[in-house]
Write an enzyme that holds these catalytic residues in place. Sequence first.
Site, PDB file in Angstrom:
ATOM      1  N   GLU A  71      -7.715  25.747  19.338  1.00 46.58           N
ATOM      2  CA  GLU A  71      -8.044  27.162  19.238  1.00 46.58           C
ATOM      3  C   GLU A  71      -6.852  27.978  18.726  1.00 46.58           C
ATOM      4  O   GLU A  71      -5.696  27.619  18.943  1.00 46.58           O
ATOM      5  CB  GLU A  71      -8.497  27.717  20.591  1.00 46.58           C
ATOM      6  CG  GLU A  71      -9.846  27.187  21.057  1.00 46.58           C
ATOM      7  CD  GLU A  71     -11.008  27.661  20.199  1.00 46.58           C
ATOM      8  OE1 GLU A  71     -10.815  28.604  19.392  1.00 46.58           O
ATOM      9  OE2 GLU A  71     -12.105  27.084  20.319  1.00 46.58           O
ATOM     10  N   GLY A 104      -9.796  14.944  21.863  1.00 44.65           N
ATOM     11  CA  GLY A 104     -11.011  14.261  21.440  1.00 44.65           C
ATOM     12  C   GLY A 104     -12.240  15.063  21.749  1.00 44.65           C
ATOM     13  O   GLY A 104     -12.354  16.230  21.395  1.00 44.65           O
ATOM     14  N   GLY A 105     -13.198  14.425  22.422  1.00 44.28           N
ATOM     15  CA  GLY A 105     -14.484  15.035  22.706  1.00 44.28           C
ATOM     16  C   GLY A 105     -15.523  14.631  21.680  1.00 44.28           C
ATOM     17  O   GLY A 105     -15.222  14.047  20.635  1.00 44.28           O
ATOM     18  N   TRP A 106     -16.761  14.950  22.005  1.00 39.64           N
ATOM     19  CA  TRP A 106     -17.883  14.537  21.158  1.00 39.64           C
ATOM     20  C   TRP A 106     -17.754  15.067  19.736  1.00 39.64           C
ATOM     21  O   TRP A 106     -17.983  14.357  18.767  1.00 39.64           O
ATOM     22  CB  TRP A 106     -19.190  15.012  21.781  1.00 39.64           C
ATOM     23  CG  TRP A 106     -20.394  14.615  20.999  1.00 39.64           C
ATOM     24  CD1 TRP A 106     -21.086  15.376  20.111  1.00 39.64           C
ATOM     25  CD2 TRP A 106     -21.038  13.328  21.007  1.00 39.64           C
ATOM     26  NE1 TRP A 106     -22.133  14.662  19.566  1.00 39.64           N
ATOM     27  CE2 TRP A 106     -22.123  13.408  20.091  1.00 39.64           C
ATOM     28  CE3 TRP A 106     -20.811  12.140  21.689  1.00 39.64           C
ATOM     29  CZ2 TRP A 106     -22.971  12.332  19.870  1.00 39.64           C
ATOM     30  CZ3 TRP A 106     -21.661  11.063  21.453  1.00 39.64           C
ATOM     31  CH2 TRP A 106     -22.719  11.168  20.550  1.00 39.64           C
ATOM     32  N   ASN A 107     -17.384  16.326  19.603  1.00 44.94           N
ATOM     33  CA  ASN A 107     -17.375  16.934  18.270  1.00 44.94           C
ATOM     34  C   ASN A 107     -16.284  16.384  17.372  1.00 44.94           C
ATOM     35  O   ASN A 107     -16.435  16.369  16.143  1.00 44.94           O
ATOM     36  CB  ASN A 107     -17.232  18.451  18.389  1.00 44.94           C
ATOM     37  CG  ASN A 107     -18.487  19.113  18.917  1.00 44.94           C
ATOM     38  OD1 ASN A 107     -19.577  18.552  18.817  1.00 44.94           O
ATOM     39  ND2 ASN A 107     -18.349  20.296  19.491  1.00 44.94           N
ATOM     40  N   GLU A 147     -14.807   9.352  21.746  1.00 43.78           N
ATOM     41  CA  GLU A 147     -16.241   9.125  21.902  1.00 43.78           C
ATOM     42  C   GLU A 147     -16.862   8.647  20.584  1.00 43.78           C
ATOM     43  O   GLU A 147     -17.276   9.472  19.777  1.00 43.78           O
ATOM     44  CB  GLU A 147     -16.913  10.410  22.386  1.00 43.78           C
ATOM     45  CG  GLU A 147     -16.380  10.880  23.737  1.00 43.78           C
ATOM     46  CD  GLU A 147     -17.116  12.097  24.284  1.00 43.78           C
ATOM     47  OE1 GLU A 147     -18.276  12.339  23.878  1.00 43.78           O
ATOM     48  OE2 GLU A 147     -16.548  12.805  25.121  1.00 43.78           O
ATOM     49  N   TYR A 148     -16.954   7.319  20.361  1.00 44.18           N
ATOM     50  CA  TYR A 148     -16.491   6.222  21.192  1.00 44.18           C
ATOM     51  C   TYR A 148     -15.881   5.150  20.309  1.00 44.18           C
ATOM     52  O   TYR A 148     -16.288   5.019  19.136  1.00 44.18           O
ATOM     53  CB  TYR A 148     -17.650   5.612  21.988  1.00 44.18           C
ATOM     54  CG  TYR A 148     -18.308   6.603  22.924  1.00 44.18           C
ATOM     55  CD1 TYR A 148     -17.717   6.955  24.136  1.00 44.18           C
ATOM     56  CD2 TYR A 148     -19.525   7.196  22.579  1.00 44.18           C
ATOM     57  CE1 TYR A 148     -18.323   7.846  24.998  1.00 44.18           C
ATOM     58  CE2 TYR A 148     -20.124   8.106  23.435  1.00 44.18           C
ATOM     59  CZ  TYR A 148     -19.517   8.423  24.633  1.00 44.18           C
ATOM     60  OH  TYR A 148     -20.103   9.330  25.462  1.00 44.18           O
ATOM     61  N   TYR A 228     -22.818  11.701  33.586  1.00 44.62           N
ATOM     62  CA  TYR A 228     -23.711  12.842  33.386  1.00 44.62           C
ATOM     63  C   TYR A 228     -24.208  12.763  31.946  1.00 44.62           C
ATOM     64  O   TYR A 228     -23.814  11.858  31.204  1.00 44.62           O
ATOM     65  CB  TYR A 228     -23.016  14.174  33.679  1.00 44.62           C
ATOM     66  CG  TYR A 228     -21.580  14.268  33.189  1.00 44.62           C
ATOM     67  CD1 TYR A 228     -21.296  14.419  31.840  1.00 44.62           C
ATOM     68  CD2 TYR A 228     -20.518  14.187  34.074  1.00 44.62           C
ATOM     69  CE1 TYR A 228     -19.994  14.490  31.379  1.00 44.62           C
ATOM     70  CE2 TYR A 228     -19.203  14.254  33.627  1.00 44.62           C
ATOM     71  CZ  TYR A 228     -18.943  14.413  32.292  1.00 44.62           C
ATOM     72  OH  TYR A 228     -17.646  14.476  31.835  1.00 44.62           O
ATOM     73  N   ASP A 229     -25.086  13.672  31.572  1.00 46.71           N
ATOM     74  CA  ASP A 229     -25.790  13.562  30.284  1.00 46.71           C
ATOM     75  C   ASP A 229     -26.511  12.217  30.173  1.00 46.71           C
ATOM     76  O   ASP A 229     -26.638  11.642  29.088  1.00 46.71           O
ATOM     77  CB  ASP A 229     -24.833  13.739  29.097  1.00 46.71           C
ATOM     78  CG  ASP A 229     -24.402  15.175  28.912  1.00 46.71           C
ATOM     79  OD1 ASP A 229     -25.033  16.064  29.511  1.00 46.71           O
ATOM     80  OD2 ASP A 229     -23.427  15.414  28.170  1.00 46.71           O
TER      81      ASP A 229
END
Length: 418
Positions: A71, A104-107, A147-148, A228-229
Amino acid sequence: MMILIIGLVAAAMLHSAQGDGCNRIVCYTTNWSQYRPGSGKFMPENIDPSLCTHMIYAFAKLSGNQLAAFEWNDDSTDWSVGLYQKFMNLKQKNPNVKTMLAVGGWNLGSAPFTQIAGSPGNRKAFITQAISFLRQRGFDGLDLDWEYPANRGSPPRTDSTSRSSLLFVNPTGHLQEIRQAFEEEGRSSGKGRLLLSAAVAAGKDNVDTAYDVPAVSKQVDFINLMTYDLHGSWETFTGHNSPLYARGDETGAQRNLNVDWAARYWVQKGAPKDKLNIGMGLYGRSFTLASASNHQPGAPAPRGGQAGEYTREAGFIAYYEASLVCDMIKKGATKEYIADQQVPYIHQDTQWVGYDDPDSLKKKVRYVKQNGFGGVMVWALPLDDFSGTHCNQGPSPSCTPSILSVDTPAETCSGNNC
């Protein structure tokens, strides 16, 4: 209803730490929650650092072979205090809390990690710069959220790649290099070693293809299991976001989509229980039913539920979003309990929301304690009722001695609370 549920998790786990070894409450916070409108806006100043033993700031990104702020206001400038510094200032309230940075993270996907892992030179450059980045900003460690591995654009796992440099498929390459560098820098600087953790998948396909579980476990300080998810509006039928156990009517791979199965599978694959933090989501997954008359788990649901006022994403709601949780019950929604899975859901007309309440969360905390896991992880602080005002019950109404005394192996209970 679930209000400030992280307070319930933290107090219950800390209450038990003296007696049965549950010693980690890992709390994620997110830098994009600053953009939510009105009272949904969440900043580091909204965090109560006494709730957590470890706080993880999500996310940083990868730029080339370097760790980088995501950010515009993560870092401080000459004219403003950045979110990183505000996050670090929380140590003034709790000097014992550990602060970590997640990358990281999904995006972000898999490709940037694959590029770094693909050569010794790239790995060395990343590790050297990451240590400097973390130290300059005061972080106590790094959380890797790839991921992943071997998926989503990463080369698939083969006999060749499993012996090469993929980050989690072969942690004796990259992960071991990170751990060793952290140890060496800690000794030379006199500051102590930076922590190293990993956020990992709960689904069988990803676990089997992405991770050398014993090797990962050896190199990291702890593992954050994303239990989760497990269901959501990417499916065409209703299912709870984070059920504790399987439903009796589930078959095949569906029986693997629950907290208990994922936790046991990671242990079966070689993860020490005391390094595993069991993930709990501070949000719900919602659906729009095909017919209001059929609301059972597994009922047809062609799309996600209505977007929340603050998170503004169909199929996803924060616990504090009164229009879809608190107000639904006040305005006549029906609460149901999935006995097999030990979790609730609510429905009203064609809207269906699976979530956790204090009773179901107590069951999960008790599960973690009874089974000797190292702790809990929550995603994420900005999704809780951090102000205590959205459901008009004040701040932290669930944090009372009667709610927080989660005994082992059982407690006095009745009906669906048992």
